[in-house]
Design a protein around this motif. Structure first.
Motif, short mmCIF file in Angstrom:
data_model
loop_
_atom_site.label_atom_id
_atom_site.label_comp_id
_atom_site.label_asym_id
_atom_site.label_seq_id
_atom_site.Cartn_x
_atom_site.Cartn_y
_atom_site.Cartn_z
N GLU A 204 32.60 -8.99 -10.38
CA GLU A 204 32.15 -7.73 -9.91
C GLU A 204 32.59 -6.65 -10.76
O GLU A 204 31.54 -5.85 -10.85
N ALA A 205 33.49 -6.42 -11.24
CA ALA A 205 33.74 -5.38 -12.31
C ALA A 205 33.06 -5.27 -13.39
O ALA A 205 32.41 -4.24 -13.85
N LEU A 206 32.80 -6.43 -13.82
CA LEU A 206 31.77 -6.80 -15.09
C LEU A 206 30.36 -6.29 -15.00
O LEU A 206 29.88 -5.42 -15.45
N ARG A 207 29.87 -6.74 -13.66
CA ARG A 207 28.52 -6.10 -13.13
C ARG A 207 28.56 -4.72 -13.01
O ARG A 207 27.62 -4.12 -13.19
N ALA A 208 29.64 -4.18 -12.19
CA ALA A 208 29.53 -2.83 -12.19
C ALA A 208 29.55 -1.94 -13.25
O ALA A 208 29.06 -0.96 -13.68
N LEU A 209 30.46 -2.64 -14.49
CA LEU A 209 30.21 -2.06 -15.81
C LEU A 209 29.05 -1.91 -16.23
O LEU A 209 28.48 -0.74 -16.81
N GLY A 210 28.14 -2.93 -16.13
CA GLY A 210 26.59 -2.85 -16.57
C GLY A 210 25.93 -1.95 -15.96
O GLY A 210 25.07 -1.39 -16.67
N ARG A 211 26.01 -1.76 -14.53
CA ARG A 211 25.19 -0.77 -13.87
C ARG A 211 25.73 0.61 -14.33
O ARG A 211 24.84 1.44 -14.27
N ALA A 212 26.87 0.73 -14.23
CA ALA A 212 27.36 2.08 -15.13
C ALA A 212 26.75 2.49 -16.42
O ALA A 212 26.20 3.64 -16.64
N MET A 213 26.72 1.67 -17.32
CA MET A 213 26.04 1.63 -18.47
C MET A 213 24.67 2.05 -18.53
O MET A 213 24.03 2.85 -19.31
N ALA A 214 23.94 1.14 -17.37
CA ALA A 214 22.58 1.40 -17.36
C ALA A 214 22.20 2.93 -16.77
O ALA A 214 21.37 3.70 -17.20
N ALA A 215 23.14 3.50 -15.85
CA ALA A 215 22.86 4.67 -15.27
C ALA A 215 23.24 5.62 -16.28
O ALA A 215 22.48 6.95 -16.17
N PHE A 216 24.05 5.63 -17.19
CA PHE A 216 24.26 6.60 -18.28
C PHE A 216 23.09 6.62 -19.11
O PHE A 216 22.81 7.74 -19.71
N GLY A 217 22.58 5.58 -19.38
CA GLY A 217 21.40 5.59 -20.34
C GLY A 217 20.06 6.19 -19.76
O GLY A 217 19.16 6.42 -20.58
N THR A 218 20.09 6.24 -18.34
CA THR A 218 18.94 6.54 -17.87
C THR A 218 18.92 8.11 -17.09
O THR A 218 17.88 8.87 -17.28
N TYR A 219 20.14 8.38 -16.58
CA TYR A 219 20.26 9.57 -15.70
C TYR A 219 21.26 10.71 -16.55
O TYR A 219 22.08 10.31 -17.36
N SER A 220 20.99 11.92 -16.57
CA SER A 220 21.74 12.94 -17.12
C SER A 220 23.13 13.31 -16.35
O SER A 220 23.10 12.71 -15.30
N ALA A 221 24.16 14.00 -16.99
CA ALA A 221 25.42 14.04 -16.41
C ALA A 221 25.13 14.73 -15.02
O ALA A 221 24.45 15.63 -14.67
N GLY A 222 26.00 14.48 -13.80
CA GLY A 222 25.73 15.24 -12.52
C GLY A 222 24.72 14.33 -11.59
O GLY A 222 24.56 14.83 -10.65
N HIS A 223 24.01 13.71 -12.19
CA HIS A 223 22.82 13.17 -11.32
C HIS A 223 23.77 12.00 -10.25
O HIS A 223 24.62 11.30 -10.81
N PRO A 224 23.31 11.91 -8.98
CA PRO A 224 23.98 11.11 -8.05
C PRO A 224 23.90 9.60 -8.38
O PRO A 224 24.90 9.09 -8.13
N SER A 225 22.72 9.12 -9.03
CA SER A 225 22.95 7.91 -9.38
C SER A 225 23.85 7.38 -10.31
O SER A 225 24.69 6.46 -10.28
N ARG A 226 24.28 8.26 -11.27
CA ARG A 226 25.13 8.20 -12.30
C ARG A 226 26.65 8.24 -11.67
O ARG A 226 27.49 7.39 -11.83
N ASP A 227 26.90 9.14 -10.77
CA ASP A 227 28.02 9.30 -10.05
C ASP A 227 28.43 7.98 -9.44
O ASP A 227 29.60 7.56 -9.20
N ARG A 228 27.24 7.58 -8.42
CA ARG A 228 27.33 6.40 -7.61
C ARG A 228 27.87 5.20 -8.37
O ARG A 228 28.91 4.34 -8.08
N ALA A 229 27.13 5.15 -9.72
CA ALA A 229 27.70 3.97 -10.29
C ALA A 229 29.15 4.02 -10.84
O ALA A 229 29.75 3.08 -11.21
N LEU A 230 29.58 5.35 -11.34
CA LEU A 230 31.04 5.60 -11.95
C LEU A 230 31.94 5.29 -10.77
O LEU A 230 33.04 4.51 -10.95
N ASP A 231 31.55 5.67 -9.41
CA ASP A 231 32.21 5.39 -8.30
C ASP A 231 32.60 3.93 -8.05
O ASP A 231 33.81 3.40 -7.85
#
Length: 401
Positions: free
Chosen positions: A6-33
């Protein structure tokens, strides 16, 4: 392993969000959480979790993470110099954000730019190349460890091999799963540092020789098999065979193995019989260890027909046995023993060159020399051979039956 996946998959989602959305975007924050919470759950059971990404294989701790081989970020991270990620202390959300941000930056810039232009900030998350302490890597010299990079400690593998041997000595079955785990870790070490020199494991006491020798030979054998462009499956099978090639020595008293003086005829026969005993022991196991048994039986045979055990009918040895023989002799001669000092790298390479065609297969010595020249700062050339000389690809597949 559920929390690790689960942690590995969450890391993948977070990297995908960082590559797609700018700082402060809700999707990026949710992926980090999500990643922070997954890592916190993982560290409840495993305080210092570690992932390694080696040639498409994902390893958690020392265990292959089955079913995650298609995780798309593994080859991309490895390509930018991130083969291993370790969480050495409890993480906080800011550290996680900085970590994902650094990985994203590396993925954008590529490996060379990332290593040249940027040093990651110190946190409880370490990441970088996999490597192992060797005798020429500055260990003990006071040199600072590279930021974000932590060496693999092979002491657990030494202990694992010693435990496997002790279990067999006590009459238990071979713990093949443990052997495969050791080979997974050695594969990481082999691919982690192109300039490393053997021995990888230095002896503390002479009675550790058999254990540490098998680890060193396993790495050499897998490296030579890779040099010969064998498949990953063949490399791993050879690694298992190398790890078990001296298993027959569990039948020999330590006092005889480490005797500093001349051996009696009976003692010499006892030592030479380890090839037969090793093959017999492996064939008695339930696992499919035919290749390992052949290598255990043949690895002291010479190409000119000498060596032991004696053959009633003259025949050539298996390619895998000839491959291991070169690696076996190299590490044996390099290692200090109670009855002699270890030889220098240059002296051993000269011996291999002199004995090519009599004790060793010429093509194996050529390939081994080429491989060692890549590892050494001062390449060692084989007398009368060029590093570009062709080497036939050996057949190291398991024999039928």
């Amino acid at each position: 392993m559920r929390e690790a996946r689960e942690a590995l998959r969450a890391l993948g989602r977070a990297m995908a969000a960082f590559g797609t959305y700018s700082a402060g975007h809700p999707s990026r924050d949710r992926a980090l959480d999500d990643l922070f919470e997954s890592l916190a759950r993982l560290q409840e059971d495993t305080p210092k979790p570690a992932y390694s990404f080696i040639e498409g294989e994902i390893i958690f701790g020392a265990q292959p993470l089955r079913g995650e081989g298609d995780w798309p970020w593994a080859p991309r991270l490895e390509a930018v110099g991130v083969q291993r990620v370790e969480f050495v202390s409890a993480v906080d959300r800011d550290d996680v954000a900085a970590f994902v941000g650094e990985l994203s930056w590396r993925l954008r810039r590529g490996r060379d730019d990332a290593e040249e232009l940027r040093t990651p900030p110190p946190t409880g998350i370490r990441y970088g190349l996999v490597f192992v302490e060797g005798e020429h890597d500055g260990a003990g010299s006071g040199e600072a460890e590279s930021p974000g990079i932590r060496p693999i400690d092979l002491r657990p593998e030494v202990e694992a091999v010693a435990w496997i041997e002790e279990e067999l000595r006590g009459g238990a079955r071979l713990h093949l799963a443990e052997a495969e785990t050791v080979i997974s870790t050695l594969t990481q070490a082999m691919h982690g540092q192109e300039a490393m020199l053997l021995p990888l494991v230095r002896l503390k006491e002479f009675d550790q020789y058999t254990t540490t020798h098998t680890l060193n030979v396993s790495v050499l054998v897998m490296a030579l098999a890779s040099e010969l462009e064998l498949s990953a499956a063949q490399v791993r099978e050879l690694g298992i065979a190398a790890l078990l090639h001296d298993i027959g020595k569990i039948r020999i008293p330590t006092g005889v193995l480490n005797k500093p003086g001349a051996l009696t005829d009976d003692e010499r026969k006892l030592i030479q019989d380890h090839t037969v005993e090793g093959a017999r022991l492996l064939l008695e196991q339930d696992a499919d260890l035919d290749l390992a048994a052949i290598v255990a039986y043949e690895h002291h045979r010479r190409v000119d027909g000498g060596g032991y055990p004696e053959m009633r009918v003259g025949r050539r040895c298996h390619d895998a046995s000839d491959l291991l023989h070169v690696c076996d002799v190299y590490d044996a001669l390099r290692t200090h023993r109670p009855y002699r000092d270890g030889w220098s790298h240059e002296r051993v390479m000269s011996y291999l060159a002199e004995e090519a065609g009599t004790e060793f297969r010429e093509d194996m010595v050529t390939a081994f020399t080429r491989m060692m020249s890549k590892w050494s700062e001062a390449p060692t050339k084989l007398e009368g051979a060029s590093p570009s000389d062709p080497v036939s690809t050996p057949d190291v597949s398991s024999p039928p039956g």
